[in-house]
Design a protein around this motif. Structure first.
Motif, PDB file in Angstrom:
ATOM      1  N   LEU A   1       0.838  -1.192   0.000  1.00  0.00           N
ATOM      2  CA  LEU A   1       0.000   0.000   0.000  1.00  0.00           C
ATOM      3  C   LEU A   1       0.875   1.244   0.000  1.00  0.00           C
ATOM      4  CD1 LEU A   1      -2.794  -1.012   2.544  1.00  0.00           C
ATOM      5  CD2 LEU A   1      -3.081  -0.611   0.095  1.00  0.00           C
ATOM      6  N   PRO A   2       0.564   2.219  -0.858  1.00  0.00           N
ATOM      7  CA  PRO A   2       1.415   3.412  -0.944  1.00  0.00           C
ATOM      8  C   PRO A   2       1.439   4.236   0.330  1.00  0.00           C
ATOM      9  CG  PRO A   2      -0.612   3.709  -2.214  1.00  0.00           C
ATOM     10  CD  PRO A   2      -0.561   2.275  -1.810  1.00  0.00           C
ATOM     11  N   ARG A   3       0.350   4.232   1.076  1.00  0.00           N
ATOM     12  CA  ARG A   3       0.304   4.981   2.330  1.00  0.00           C
ATOM     13  C   ARG A   3      -0.669   4.308   3.284  1.00  0.00           C
ATOM     14  NH1 ARG A   3      -3.052  10.169   2.969  1.00  0.00           N
ATOM     15  NH2 ARG A   3      -3.244  10.212   5.222  1.00  0.00           N
ATOM     16  N   LEU A   4      -0.281   4.251   4.533  1.00  0.00           N
ATOM     17  CA  LEU A   4      -1.134   3.628   5.535  1.00  0.00           C
ATOM     18  C   LEU A   4      -0.921   4.338   6.860  1.00  0.00           C
ATOM     19  CD1 LEU A   4      -3.151   1.306   5.905  1.00  0.00           C
ATOM     20  CD2 LEU A   4      -1.242  -0.132   6.621  1.00  0.00           C
ATOM     21  N   ASP A   5      -2.027   4.787   7.480  1.00  0.00           N
ATOM     22  CA  ASP A   5      -1.939   5.506   8.743  1.00  0.00           C
ATOM     23  C   ASP A   5      -2.361   4.665   9.934  1.00  0.00           C
ATOM     24  OD1 ASP A   5      -1.288   8.096   7.494  1.00  0.00           O
ATOM     25  OD2 ASP A   5      -3.342   7.979   6.721  1.00  0.00           O
ATOM     26  N   LEU A   6      -3.348   3.780   9.723  1.00  0.00           N
ATOM     27  CA  LEU A   6      -3.975   3.081  10.847  1.00  0.00           C
ATOM     28  C   LEU A   6      -4.352   1.666  10.428  1.00  0.00           C
ATOM     29  CD1 LEU A   6      -5.324   3.196  13.702  1.00  0.00           C
ATOM     30  CD2 LEU A   6      -7.392   4.023  12.544  1.00  0.00           C
ATOM     31  N   VAL A   7      -4.151   0.715  11.335  1.00  0.00           N
ATOM     32  CA  VAL A   7      -4.554  -0.681  11.112  1.00  0.00           C
ATOM     33  C   VAL A   7      -5.582  -1.060  12.171  1.00  0.00           C
ATOM     34  CG1 VAL A   7      -3.821  -3.081  10.920  1.00  0.00           C
ATOM     35  CG2 VAL A   7      -2.266  -1.240  10.213  1.00  0.00           C
ATOM     36  N   LEU A   8      -6.745  -1.533  11.727  1.00  0.00           N
ATOM     37  CA  LEU A   8      -7.718  -2.160  12.637  1.00  0.00           C
ATOM     38  C   LEU A   8      -7.399  -3.646  12.651  1.00  0.00           C
ATOM     39  CD1 LEU A   8     -11.123  -0.432  11.786  1.00  0.00           C
ATOM     40  CD2 LEU A   8      -9.364   0.271  13.404  1.00  0.00           C
ATOM     41  N   MET A   9      -6.830  -4.120  13.753  1.00  0.00           N
ATOM     42  CA  MET A   9      -6.213  -5.444  13.777  1.00  0.00           C
ATOM     43  C   MET A   9      -7.006  -6.440  14.615  1.00  0.00           C
ATOM     44  SD  MET A   9      -3.601  -7.268  12.776  1.00  0.00           S
ATOM     45  CE  MET A   9      -2.331  -6.076  12.321  1.00  0.00           C
ATOM     46  N   ASP A  10      -7.475  -7.496  13.973  1.00  0.00           N
ATOM     47  CA  ASP A  10      -8.057  -8.628  14.691  1.00  0.00           C
ATOM     48  C   ASP A  10      -6.919  -9.430  15.313  1.00  0.00           C
ATOM     49  OD1 ASP A  10      -9.815 -10.524  15.620  1.00  0.00           O
ATOM     50  OD2 ASP A  10     -10.134 -11.479  13.685  1.00  0.00           O
ATOM     51  N   HIS A  11      -7.178 -10.125  16.401  1.00  0.00           N
ATOM     52  CA  HIS A  11      -6.131 -10.918  17.050  1.00  0.00           C
ATOM     53  C   HIS A  11      -6.127 -12.359  16.562  1.00  0.00           C
ATOM     54  CE1 HIS A  11      -3.192 -12.137  19.954  1.00  0.00           C
ATOM     55  NE2 HIS A  11      -4.020 -12.997  20.555  1.00  0.00           N
ATOM     56  N   TYR A  12      -7.312 -12.942  16.398  1.00  0.00           N
ATOM     57  CA  TYR A  12      -7.398 -14.351  16.027  1.00  0.00           C
ATOM     58  C   TYR A  12      -7.377 -14.486  14.510  1.00  0.00           C
ATOM     59  CZ  TYR A  12      -8.753 -15.014  20.907  1.00  0.00           C
ATOM     60  OH  TYR A  12      -8.789 -15.031  22.278  1.00  0.00           O
ATOM     61  N   LEU A  13      -6.192 -14.729  13.960  1.00  0.00           N
ATOM     62  CA  LEU A  13      -6.028 -14.924  12.524  1.00  0.00           C
ATOM     63  C   LEU A  13      -5.645 -16.374  12.268  1.00  0.00           C
ATOM     64  CD1 LEU A  13      -4.045 -11.635  11.786  1.00  0.00           C
ATOM     65  CD2 LEU A  13      -6.487 -12.056  11.432  1.00  0.00           C
ATOM     66  N   PRO A  14      -5.943 -16.912  11.072  1.00  0.00           N
ATOM     67  CA  PRO A  14      -5.745 -18.353  10.849  1.00  0.00           C
ATOM     68  C   PRO A  14      -4.282 -18.795  10.840  1.00  0.00           C
ATOM     69  CG  PRO A  14      -6.439 -17.228   8.834  1.00  0.00           C
ATOM     70  CD  PRO A  14      -6.617 -16.258   9.948  1.00  0.00           C
ATOM     71  N   ASP A  15      -3.359 -17.907  10.484  1.00  0.00           N
ATOM     72  CA  ASP A  15      -1.954 -18.312  10.367  1.00  0.00           C
ATOM     73  C   ASP A  15      -1.051 -17.726  11.445  1.00  0.00           C
ATOM     74  OD1 ASP A  15      -2.492 -15.864   9.260  1.00  0.00           O
ATOM     75  OD2 ASP A  15      -1.012 -16.017   7.667  1.00  0.00           O
ATOM     76  N   ASP A  16      -1.559 -16.805  12.247  1.00  0.00           N
ATOM     77  CA  ASP A  16      -0.786 -16.220  13.338  1.00  0.00           C
ATOM     78  C   ASP A  16      -1.720 -15.313  14.142  1.00  0.00           C
ATOM     79  OD1 ASP A  16       1.419 -15.676  14.958  1.00  0.00           O
ATOM     80  OD2 ASP A  16       2.772 -15.466  13.238  1.00  0.00           O
ATOM     81  N   THR A  17      -1.191 -14.652  15.142  1.00  0.00           N
ATOM     82  CA  THR A  17      -2.018 -13.733  15.911  1.00  0.00           C
ATOM     83  C   THR A  17      -1.832 -12.305  15.407  1.00  0.00           C
ATOM     84  OG1 THR A  17      -0.319 -13.262  17.578  1.00  0.00           O
ATOM     85  CG2 THR A  17      -1.759 -15.181  17.938  1.00  0.00           C
ATOM     86  N   GLY A  18      -2.818 -11.475  15.702  1.00  0.00           N
ATOM     87  CA  GLY A  18      -2.704 -10.074  15.335  1.00  0.00           C
ATOM     88  C   GLY A  18      -1.531  -9.405  16.022  1.00  0.00           C
ATOM     89  N   LEU A  19      -1.260  -9.769  17.274  1.00  0.00           N
ATOM     90  CA  LEU A  19      -0.130  -9.175  17.988  1.00  0.00           C
ATOM     91  C   LEU A  19       1.193  -9.595  17.364  1.00  0.00           C
ATOM     92  CD1 LEU A  19      -1.266  -9.343  21.720  1.00  0.00           C
ATOM     93  CD2 LEU A  19      -1.147  -7.360  20.208  1.00  0.00           C
ATOM     94  N   ALA A  20       1.257 -10.802  16.831  1.00  0.00           N
ATOM     95  CA  ALA A  20       2.474 -11.215  16.120  1.00  0.00           C
ATOM     96  C   ALA A  20       2.679 -10.342  14.880  1.00  0.00           C
ATOM     97  CB  ALA A  20       2.381 -12.689  15.724  1.00  0.00           C
ATOM     98  N   VAL A  21       1.586 -10.005  14.218  1.00  0.00           N
ATOM     99  CA  VAL A  21       1.680  -9.106  13.059  1.00  0.00           C
ATOM    100  C   VAL A  21       2.185  -7.737  13.494  1.00  0.00           C
ATOM    101  CG1 VAL A  21       0.392  -7.953  11.223  1.00  0.00           C
ATOM    102  CG2 VAL A  21      -0.145 -10.322  11.814  1.00  0.00           C
ATOM    103  N   VAL A  22       1.675  -7.243  14.620  1.00  0.00           N
ATOM    104  CA  VAL A  22       2.119  -5.931  15.118  1.00  0.00           C
ATOM    105  C   VAL A  22       3.611  -5.967  15.444  1.00  0.00           C
ATOM    106  CG1 VAL A  22       1.846  -4.213  16.937  1.00  0.00           C
ATOM    107  CG2 VAL A  22      -0.168  -5.358  15.999  1.00  0.00           C
TER     108      VAL A  22
END
Length: 226
Positions: free
Chosen positions: A46-67
């Protein structure tokens, strides 16, 4: 515009959350992701991103792991956790990794709107730059800890409250209860009841308009415009 990435493993929920975001003035959905790998890919493309609305329970990892991986890669987009995870350890870890807000599912539009409005207010405060006096520091931390709309008293409808709110937000100036009634289709008495509630909770301000005779007219305006 504040560019937002919506991350949720449920595609239907992601679409609903994206639609909610688009309803809040000043926000635009830049993209959606439905797993951790896709979220990280979106961050790179994405060319620009200010904010992520992040779910925690994802099928391949957790949202906090993504953070954590976001920060390791140097991505500075802000994060609001939007998840059903409500255990204290997850909330603490979200705080430690810089999540600005934490919204527990399920929630109504008003809950997410309040978080986004607080975030927009925070950005405006930070964008002013310079040195911060204590009042501005308090404002920054107040935006970070802002909560959702207060619970409506018994007998009040969230749908009607939202109609009144939208009428105030879209108005060019203060409105009377009769003008709100005309715009929303509710009775004048109902409009007055919701306007008084918004004033009591600090969401609307009251001013008086004096005419040639009789009592002054009560007029209301939204207190925190986007």
């Amino acid at each position: 515009m504040i560019e937002v990435l919506v991350v949720d493993d449920d595609t239907r929920v992601a679409r609903v959350n994206a639609a909610y975001v688009e309803k809040v003035p000043g926000f635009h959905v830049a993209g959606e992701a439905h797993n951790a790998a896709e979220a990280l890919s979106r961050l790179e493309t994405l060319p620009r991103l200010d904010l992520v609305l992040m779910d925690h329970y994802l099928p391949d990892d957790t949202g906090l792991a993504v953070v954590r991986e976001m920060r390791r890669r140097g991505h500075q987009a802000d994060v609001i956790m939007v998840t059903a995870a409500r255990d204290v350890s997850t909330v603490q870890e979200a705080m430690r990794h810089g999540a600005l807000q934490y919204l527990v599912k399920p929630f109504a539009f008003a809950g997410l709107r309040a978080k986004l409005e607080a975030y927009a207010d925070l950005r405006r405060t930070l964008d002013s730059g310079g040195e911060a006096e204590q009042a501005q520091v308090d404002r920054i931390f107040g935006a970070l800890s802002a909560t959702s709309e207060p619970d409506l008293p018994k007998g009040h409808s969230p749908t009607t409250a939202e109609l009144v709110r939208q009428s105030l937000l879209s108005a060019e100036g203060p409105l009377s209860a009769q003008e709100i009634a005309d715009r929303t289709g509710v009775s004048r008495q109902t409009a007055q009841r919701y306007l008084k509630l918004l004033e009591r909770t600090g969401r609307a301000t009251l001013s008086l308009k004096y005419g040639d005779a009789g009592r002054p007219e009560h007029r209301y305006a939204w207190a925190t415009r986007p």
